[in-house]
Structure formats: C-alpha cells, structure tokens
Design a protein around this motif. Structure first.
Motif, PDB file in Angstrom:
ATOM      1  N   SER A 229     118.430   2.006  86.546  1.00  0.00           N
ATOM      2  CA  SER A 229     117.412   1.650  85.549  1.00  0.00           C
ATOM      3  C   SER A 229     118.054   1.180  84.248  1.00  0.00           C
ATOM      4  O   SER A 229     117.582   0.215  83.624  1.00  0.00           O
ATOM      5  N   ASP A 230     119.139   1.849  83.839  1.00  0.00           N
ATOM      6  CA  ASP A 230     119.842   1.425  82.622  1.00  0.00           C
ATOM      7  C   ASP A 230     120.496   0.056  82.816  1.00  0.00           C
ATOM      8  O   ASP A 230     120.516  -0.769  81.898  1.00  0.00           O
ATOM      9  N   THR A 231     121.043  -0.178  84.015  1.00  0.00           N
ATOM     10  CA  THR A 231     121.654  -1.477  84.306  1.00  0.00           C
ATOM     11  C   THR A 231     120.612  -2.579  84.242  1.00  0.00           C
ATOM     12  O   THR A 231     120.843  -3.641  83.635  1.00  0.00           O
ATOM     13  N   ALA A 232     119.456  -2.333  84.838  1.00  0.00           N
ATOM     14  CA  ALA A 232     118.380  -3.330  84.827  1.00  0.00           C
ATOM     15  C   ALA A 232     117.879  -3.590  83.409  1.00  0.00           C
ATOM     16  O   ALA A 232     117.607  -4.734  83.025  1.00  0.00           O
ATOM     17  N   GLU A 233     117.764  -2.522  82.633  1.00  0.00           N
ATOM     18  CA  GLU A 233     117.301  -2.676  81.258  1.00  0.00           C
ATOM     19  C   GLU A 233     118.334  -3.436  80.422  1.00  0.00           C
ATOM     20  O   GLU A 233     117.984  -4.246  79.566  1.00  0.00           O
ATOM     21  N   GLY A 234     119.609  -3.183  80.689  1.00  0.00           N
ATOM     22  CA  GLY A 234     120.655  -3.910  79.987  1.00  0.00           C
ATOM     23  C   GLY A 234     120.593  -5.399  80.273  1.00  0.00           C
ATOM     24  O   GLY A 234     120.766  -6.231  79.368  1.00  0.00           O
ATOM     25  N   VAL A 235     120.355  -5.760  81.516  1.00  0.00           N
ATOM     26  CA  VAL A 235     120.224  -7.171  81.889  1.00  0.00           C
ATOM     27  C   VAL A 235     119.025  -7.794  81.178  1.00  0.00           C
ATOM     28  O   VAL A 235     119.108  -8.908  80.651  1.00  0.00           O
ATOM     29  N   ARG A 236     117.914  -7.062  81.146  1.00  0.00           N
ATOM     30  CA  ARG A 236     116.700  -7.587  80.509  1.00  0.00           C
ATOM     31  C   ARG A 236     116.924  -7.850  79.021  1.00  0.00           C
ATOM     32  O   ARG A 236     116.618  -8.936  78.510  1.00  0.00           O
ATOM     33  N   ILE A 237     117.492  -6.868  78.323  1.00  0.00           N
ATOM     34  CA  ILE A 237     117.696  -7.001  76.881  1.00  0.00           C
ATOM     35  C   ILE A 237     118.743  -8.077  76.577  1.00  0.00           C
ATOM     36  O   ILE A 237     118.556  -8.916  75.690  1.00  0.00           O
ATOM     37  N   ALA A 238     119.844  -8.044  77.330  1.00  0.00           N
ATOM     38  CA  ALA A 238     120.913  -9.028  77.103  1.00  0.00           C
ATOM     39  C   ALA A 238     120.415 -10.446  77.342  1.00  0.00           C
ATOM     40  O   ALA A 238     120.807 -11.378  76.622  1.00  0.00           O
ATOM     41  N   THR A 239     119.559 -10.613  78.319  1.00  0.00           N
ATOM     42  CA  THR A 239     119.029 -11.951  78.614  1.00  0.00           C
ATOM     43  C   THR A 239     118.188 -12.469  77.449  1.00  0.00           C
ATOM     44  O   THR A 239     118.298 -13.630  77.054  1.00  0.00           O
TER      45      THR A 239
ATOM     46  N   ASN B 141     127.381  -1.877  62.813  1.00  0.00           N
ATOM     47  CA  ASN B 141     127.620  -1.684  64.239  1.00  0.00           C
ATOM     48  C   ASN B 141     126.669  -2.442  65.161  1.00  0.00           C
ATOM     49  O   ASN B 141     126.934  -2.564  66.351  1.00  0.00           O
ATOM     50  N   ALA B 142     125.557  -2.906  64.639  1.00  0.00           N
ATOM     51  CA  ALA B 142     124.581  -3.585  65.494  1.00  0.00           C
ATOM     52  C   ALA B 142     124.106  -4.890  64.865  1.00  0.00           C
ATOM     53  O   ALA B 142     122.952  -5.267  65.012  1.00  0.00           O
ATOM     54  N   LYS B 143     125.011  -5.557  64.163  1.00  0.00           N
ATOM     55  CA  LYS B 143     124.624  -6.779  63.459  1.00  0.00           C
ATOM     56  C   LYS B 143     124.233  -7.895  64.401  1.00  0.00           C
ATOM     57  O   LYS B 143     123.301  -8.654  64.146  1.00  0.00           O
ATOM     58  N   TRP B 144     124.954  -8.004  65.522  1.00  0.00           N
ATOM     59  CA  TRP B 144     124.721  -9.105  66.450  1.00  0.00           C
ATOM     60  C   TRP B 144     124.054  -8.615  67.731  1.00  0.00           C
ATOM     61  O   TRP B 144     124.242  -9.195  68.792  1.00  0.00           O
TER      62      TRP B 144
ATOM     63  N   PHE C 188     121.661  -1.568  71.240  1.00  0.00           N
ATOM     64  CA  PHE C 188     122.548  -0.592  70.603  1.00  0.00           C
ATOM     65  C   PHE C 188     122.222   0.815  71.095  1.00  0.00           C
ATOM     66  O   PHE C 188     123.124   1.586  71.468  1.00  0.00           O
ATOM     67  N   ASP C 189     120.953   1.150  71.132  1.00  0.00           N
ATOM     68  CA  ASP C 189     120.529   2.480  71.588  1.00  0.00           C
ATOM     69  C   ASP C 189     120.837   2.677  73.072  1.00  0.00           C
ATOM     70  O   ASP C 189     121.270   3.763  73.484  1.00  0.00           O
ATOM     71  N   LEU C 190     120.607   1.632  73.867  1.00  0.00           N
ATOM     72  CA  LEU C 190     120.855   1.731  75.301  1.00  0.00           C
ATOM     73  C   LEU C 190     122.320   2.003  75.590  1.00  0.00           C
ATOM     74  O   LEU C 190     122.658   2.898  76.375  1.00  0.00           O
ATOM     75  N   GLN C 191     123.203   1.255  74.951  1.00  0.00           N
ATOM     76  CA  GLN C 191     124.626   1.433  75.212  1.00  0.00           C
ATOM     77  C   GLN C 191     125.150   2.761  74.670  1.00  0.00           C
ATOM     78  O   GLN C 191     126.107   3.321  75.195  1.00  0.00           O
ATOM     79  N   ALA C 192     124.490   3.274  73.639  1.00  0.00           N
ATOM     80  CA  ALA C 192     124.901   4.563  73.078  1.00  0.00           C
ATOM     81  C   ALA C 192     124.571   5.716  74.029  1.00  0.00           C
ATOM     82  O   ALA C 192     125.305   6.702  74.095  1.00  0.00           O
ATOM     83  N   ARG C 193     123.477   5.583  74.779  1.00  0.00           N
ATOM     84  CA  ARG C 193     123.051   6.690  75.645  1.00  0.00           C
ATOM     85  C   ARG C 193     123.482   6.520  77.100  1.00  0.00           C
ATOM     86  O   ARG C 193     123.384   7.463  77.892  1.00  0.00           O
ATOM     87  N   THR C 194     123.991   5.338  77.461  1.00  0.00           N
ATOM     88  CA  THR C 194     124.336   5.053  78.852  1.00  0.00           C
ATOM     89  C   THR C 194     125.732   5.543  79.197  1.00  0.00           C
ATOM     90  O   THR C 194     126.661   5.428  78.395  1.00  0.00           O
ATOM     91  N   ASP C 195     125.883   6.085  80.398  1.00  0.00           N
ATOM     92  CA  ASP C 195     127.199   6.423  80.929  1.00  0.00           C
ATOM     93  C   ASP C 195     127.874   5.121  81.325  1.00  0.00           C
ATOM     94  O   ASP C 195     127.511   4.502  82.336  1.00  0.00           O
TER      95      ASP C 195
END
Length: 282
Positions: free
Chosen positions: A216-226, A193-196, A202-209
C-alpha cells in the motif's frame, strides 16, 4: 596538487561574500535534461565528475572487487551495489520512471536485497580484496576533493544561491505548488527538508520502512510521485529553474576558467580509466 588546491581556494574566494552584485546572469546558459537517464546536465558539469561519472567510477570499483571476491566463492553483482544515478535537484521530474518506481531509485531494491555478514566470511574476503586490489582501485579512484566536485561544486552552490533569489525562480516554484495543490497535494511545509516535495510524500517516506515498504505504501508512493513529476513537467519546473541557475554559472565559469580547466583535466583521467576498465570487463 598544490596548484589545484590554491586554485580551488581562489575560486571559493571569488564565489563568496559581496561578489554577488558583480555577477550578471547570461541568459544563454541552459541545462540539458537527459530524460532517458534522468540526469540534469549543467554547464559546470563539463568541468567536474558528474553524477553519471561518479556512478561509473563506483561501478568500476565494484567490478574489481567482485572479480576478486569470486576467488573466495562469493558471486556478487556489481550493478546491484549502488542505485542508478539520478538528479532530483528540484524534485522528481521523470514521469516514466516514477510511474514504475515511485520515489525509489532504480537498483535501490537490488541494493537492499544484497545482504552480507560484514563481520563474517564475506567481510573477511572483502577486506583481503581491498588490500590485494589496492593498486587497481587507486587508478580509478579520485581524491575526495575531485570526487565531490572541487571548485565546480562551489560554483554550483553559489549559482544556486543567486538563482533562488530571483523572482522568476519564486514564480516557477509557485506554479508548481499551485499545480500539485489542484491535484490534491499540499506543498511541503518544511522548506529545509520538503522544499521540492509535497507534504504527503514527505510524511509517507518518513513513516515507510525503506527496506521493506508495504504494497500500500509502494502504491501510494507511485501515486504521489506521479502527480509531483507530472506537475514538474507541466510547469517546466526543472527546466526553468535549471536554466536560471545555469545563467549564473556561465559568468562564474568565465571568472574561474583556468582553475576549472585544471580540475577537468585531473578529473577526466579517473573517469577515462573507469570507462576503460568497464569496457574491458563487461
């Protein structure tokens, strides 16, 4: 239709079992990275309804529906019905997009905001439009087999399996793991489920609405995705893995060319019809 079904069966047969050893990869096989649209174009995509084609067909269907829905007083945006098509076969790789949207697809927010009571007046109108516009919708709607790629999808899956067993594939994935690790992330521990992705994403998207993510979750998602996308570009992960897979697709395409040519002809009819409708209505 019977001839296509028989052809698909032959293609599936030829792409399974012990045929692996008979396949010699062709190094001329390459993918085209359409950075503007965030799409990975494989050789076999020439024979099937691609991610972009699928989006265009769905959009054309929504244009028909929203035009009908206006008669009932509902003004919906057909472009908001589905997120923009995007390929992330080997994780996020479009740095410009993720810096803006993180892991979310373009149009995903608009889709979430377009809420209707499907059990009420909107749903009733939608049901009537599906009935009254059936003939128009049928003209641009392929069968499930064509929409899902038929024999071309089988080749894509088979080539992926063979490519992923190569040392070059494993080395490229290892380079990406090292890159994100150096940037403070952990490679996904769940290979299924988290190969790529990183474990953090993976943890962020699992806990995010997903419907209403916090700032804060949106900002963290941008940081990690970048970080993930920048590493993907730095080690050329998507290009490298895509090229390896494409090198296995070419001989499989050659083995099944007759079936694929028929598949392309049937699929293209629907793609062309959808494109024609969109040009006439938008």
């Amino acid at each position: 239709m019977a001839s296509l079904a028989a052809g698909v069966a032959l293609a599936i047969s030829s792409c399974s079992g012990s045929a692996d050893s008979s396949i010699t990869p062709d190094s001329s096989g390459k993918v085209n990275l359409d950075y503007e649209n965030s799409l990975i174009v494989f050789p076999v995509d020439a024979y099937r309804i691609s991610a972009r084609d699928r989006y265009q067909i769905l959009l054309a269907r929504e244009v028909i529906m929203t035009t009908c829905m206006k008669k009932f007083g509902f003004i919906d945006d057909p472009n908001a019905a589905y997120p923009k098509a995007e390929n992330r076969n080997f994780g996020v790789w479009n740095v410009d997009r993720v810096r803006q949207h993180g892991f979310r697809l373009i149009g995903e927010d608009a889709q979430a905001n377009q809420k209707h009571d499907e059990a009420g007046a909107w749903g009733d109108a939608r049901y009537m439009c599906l009935a009254s516009e059936k003939s128009k919708i049928d003209e641009i709607t392929p069968s499930d087999d064509l929409m899902n790629g038929g024999a071309a999808a089988e080749i894509a899956l088979k080539s992926l399996g063979m490519a992923s067993e190569t040392d070059a594939w494993k080395n490229a994935k290892g380079d990406w793991d090292k890159c994100i690790s150096a940037a403070g992330l952990t490679p996904g521990r769940d290979a299924a489920n988290a190969k790529w992705s990183s474990q953090q994403s993976f943890d962020l998207q699992a806990r995010t609405d997903q419907q209403k993510p916090s700032k804060s979750d949106t900002a963290e998602g941008v940081r990690i995705a970048t970080i993930e996308a920048e590493c993907n570009q730095e080690v050329r992960l998507t290009q490298t893995l895509g090229d390896i897979q494409a090198s296995y697709q070419l001989p499989l395409i050659q083995q099944n060319e007759a079936v694929l040519t028929e598949l392309k002809k049937k699929s293209q009819n629907y793609v062309d019809a959808a494109e024609k409708l969109l040009k006439e209505t938008q």
